[in-house]
Design a protein around this motif. Sequence first.
Motif, short mmCIF file in Angstrom:
data_model
loop_
_atom_site.label_atom_id
_atom_site.label_comp_id
_atom_site.label_asym_id
_atom_site.label_seq_id
_atom_site.Cartn_x
_atom_site.Cartn_y
_atom_site.Cartn_z
N SER A 37 -0.98 24.25 67.81
CA SER A 37 -1.03 23.34 67.47
C SER A 37 0.47 22.46 66.01
O SER A 37 0.46 23.39 65.59
CB SER A 37 -2.49 23.63 66.69
N LEU A 38 0.11 21.01 66.32
CA LEU A 38 0.89 20.50 65.56
C LEU A 38 0.77 19.90 64.30
O LEU A 38 -0.58 19.02 65.32
CB LEU A 38 2.27 19.49 66.13
N SER A 39 0.39 19.91 63.20
CA SER A 39 0.01 18.78 62.07
C SER A 39 0.66 16.92 62.06
O SER A 39 -0.22 16.71 61.47
CB SER A 39 0.57 19.57 61.25
N GLY A 40 2.06 17.27 62.34
CA GLY A 40 2.33 16.23 61.96
C GLY A 40 3.49 15.90 61.04
O GLY A 40 4.08 15.10 61.17
N ARG A 41 3.30 17.11 60.56
CA ARG A 41 4.78 17.41 59.27
C ARG A 41 4.92 18.76 60.16
O ARG A 41 5.67 19.17 58.74
CB ARG A 41 3.67 17.53 57.88
N ASP A 42 5.52 18.99 61.07
CA ASP A 42 5.69 20.13 61.52
C ASP A 42 7.78 19.95 61.28
O ASP A 42 8.40 18.92 62.02
CB ASP A 42 5.01 20.89 63.06
N MET A 43 8.43 20.60 61.53
CA MET A 43 9.75 20.91 61.94
C MET A 43 10.34 21.80 62.64
O MET A 43 9.06 22.94 62.80
CB MET A 43 10.58 20.65 60.59
N MET A 44 10.86 22.04 64.08
CA MET A 44 10.99 23.29 64.85
C MET A 44 12.54 23.42 65.05
O MET A 44 13.83 21.76 64.34
CB MET A 44 10.36 23.31 66.56
N PHE A 45 13.44 24.08 65.23
CA PHE A 45 14.73 24.73 65.38
C PHE A 45 15.35 23.75 66.74
O PHE A 45 14.93 25.25 67.81
CB PHE A 45 15.27 25.86 64.61
N ILE A 46 16.31 24.07 67.03
CA ILE A 46 16.88 23.82 68.24
C ILE A 46 18.39 24.18 68.07
O ILE A 46 19.23 23.23 67.33
CB ILE A 46 16.73 22.72 69.15
N GLY A 47 19.00 25.11 69.13
CA GLY A 47 20.25 25.07 68.63
C GLY A 47 20.63 25.35 67.13
O GLY A 47 22.30 24.66 66.15
N GLY A 48 19.48 25.66 66.22
CA GLY A 48 20.16 25.88 64.46
C GLY A 48 19.99 24.57 63.52
O GLY A 48 20.34 24.04 62.40
N ILE A 49 19.66 23.71 64.86
CA ILE A 49 19.44 21.91 64.13
C ILE A 49 17.83 21.79 63.87
O ILE A 49 17.11 22.28 64.83
CB ILE A 49 20.47 21.04 64.86
N PRO A 50 17.29 20.98 62.46
CA PRO A 50 16.07 21.36 62.32
C PRO A 50 16.03 19.55 63.00
O PRO A 50 16.81 19.15 63.30
CB PRO A 50 16.18 21.32 60.96
N ALA A 51 14.58 20.01 63.48
CA ALA A 51 14.01 18.54 64.51
C ALA A 51 12.17 18.39 63.72
O ALA A 51 11.60 19.36 63.66
CB ALA A 51 14.39 18.64 65.74
N VAL A 52 12.48 16.76 63.09
CA VAL A 52 10.91 16.63 62.40
C VAL A 52 9.77 15.89 63.70
O VAL A 52 9.96 15.59 64.76
CB VAL A 52 11.15 16.01 62.04
N ILE A 53 8.96 16.65 63.86
CA ILE A 53 8.31 16.81 64.93
C ILE A 53 6.55 15.86 64.57
O ILE A 53 6.10 16.19 63.50
CB ILE A 53 7.42 18.03 65.63
N SER A 54 6.61 14.88 64.89
CA SER A 54 5.36 13.80 65.30
C SER A 54 4.46 13.54 66.59
O SER A 54 5.38 13.80 67.62
CB SER A 54 5.66 12.70 64.44
N PHE A 55 3.29 13.36 66.33
CA PHE A 55 2.03 13.04 67.60
C PHE A 55 1.89 11.71 67.33
O PHE A 55 1.71 11.11 66.56
CB PHE A 55 1.24 14.44 67.81
N ASN A 56 1.95 10.42 68.34
CA ASN A 56 1.53 9.49 68.57
C ASN A 56 0.61 9.40 68.69
O ASN A 56 0.74 9.55 70.84
CB ASN A 56 2.88 8.36 69.11
N ALA A 57 -0.88 9.03 68.59
CA ALA A 57 -2.18 9.28 68.87
C ALA A 57 -1.87 8.38 69.99
O ALA A 57 -2.92 8.31 71.00
CB ALA A 57 -3.43 9.48 67.97
N SER A 58 -1.36 7.19 69.86
CA SER A 58 -1.50 6.28 70.91
C SER A 58 -1.59 6.15 72.21
O SER A 58 -1.79 6.41 73.37
CB SER A 58 -1.13 4.79 70.38
N SER A 59 0.26 6.75 72.02
CA SER A 59 0.78 7.22 73.58
C SER A 59 0.77 8.52 74.23
O SER A 59 0.95 9.21 75.35
CB SER A 59 2.09 6.76 73.18
N ARG A 60 -0.38 9.32 72.96
CA ARG A 60 -0.86 10.68 73.47
C ARG A 60 1.02 11.87 73.76
O ARG A 60 1.00 12.50 74.94
CB ARG A 60 -1.57 10.91 74.49
#
Length: 128
Positions: free
Chosen positions: A2-25
């Motif tokens: 479950s993602l909170s909308g204020r989550d960050m993940m790492f890909i190749g050592g680079i951080p990415a901020v993750i968000s969820f758009n409810a209208s587009s799902r």
Amino acid sequence: MSLSGRDMMFIGGIPAVISFNASSRMFRGVFVGLNAEVDFLARSPMELQPQGEAALSIFLETCRQQNRSPLLARQVGQEGYLLEDIYAELEEPARQKGIDLYQLIRVQTQEFQKTEKRKKHSAVFLNF
């Protein structure tokens, strides 16, 4: 997962901020610390990593072709890269989750740079 909308993940050592758009799902990831906005979309959290890897690979290849750094420099008059400051801010939240941030970055960077049979590590998320 479950993602909170204020989550960050790492890909190749680079951080990415993750968000969820409810209208587009759709989930949206935006890499931080790069010299351009590099984003990726996914319908599920499980699709984030492969979509992010593809976007990051394309961006890095474009930077190689244009002979420019993919990293965003600090403000004028300051040496280094913004990504270094971001890592410093993320070190404590990672430590609280039992993650050695710099070891994670080293492993992910090495694995991401391998073009053949890249090992798939499970995504690492940090919540703010």
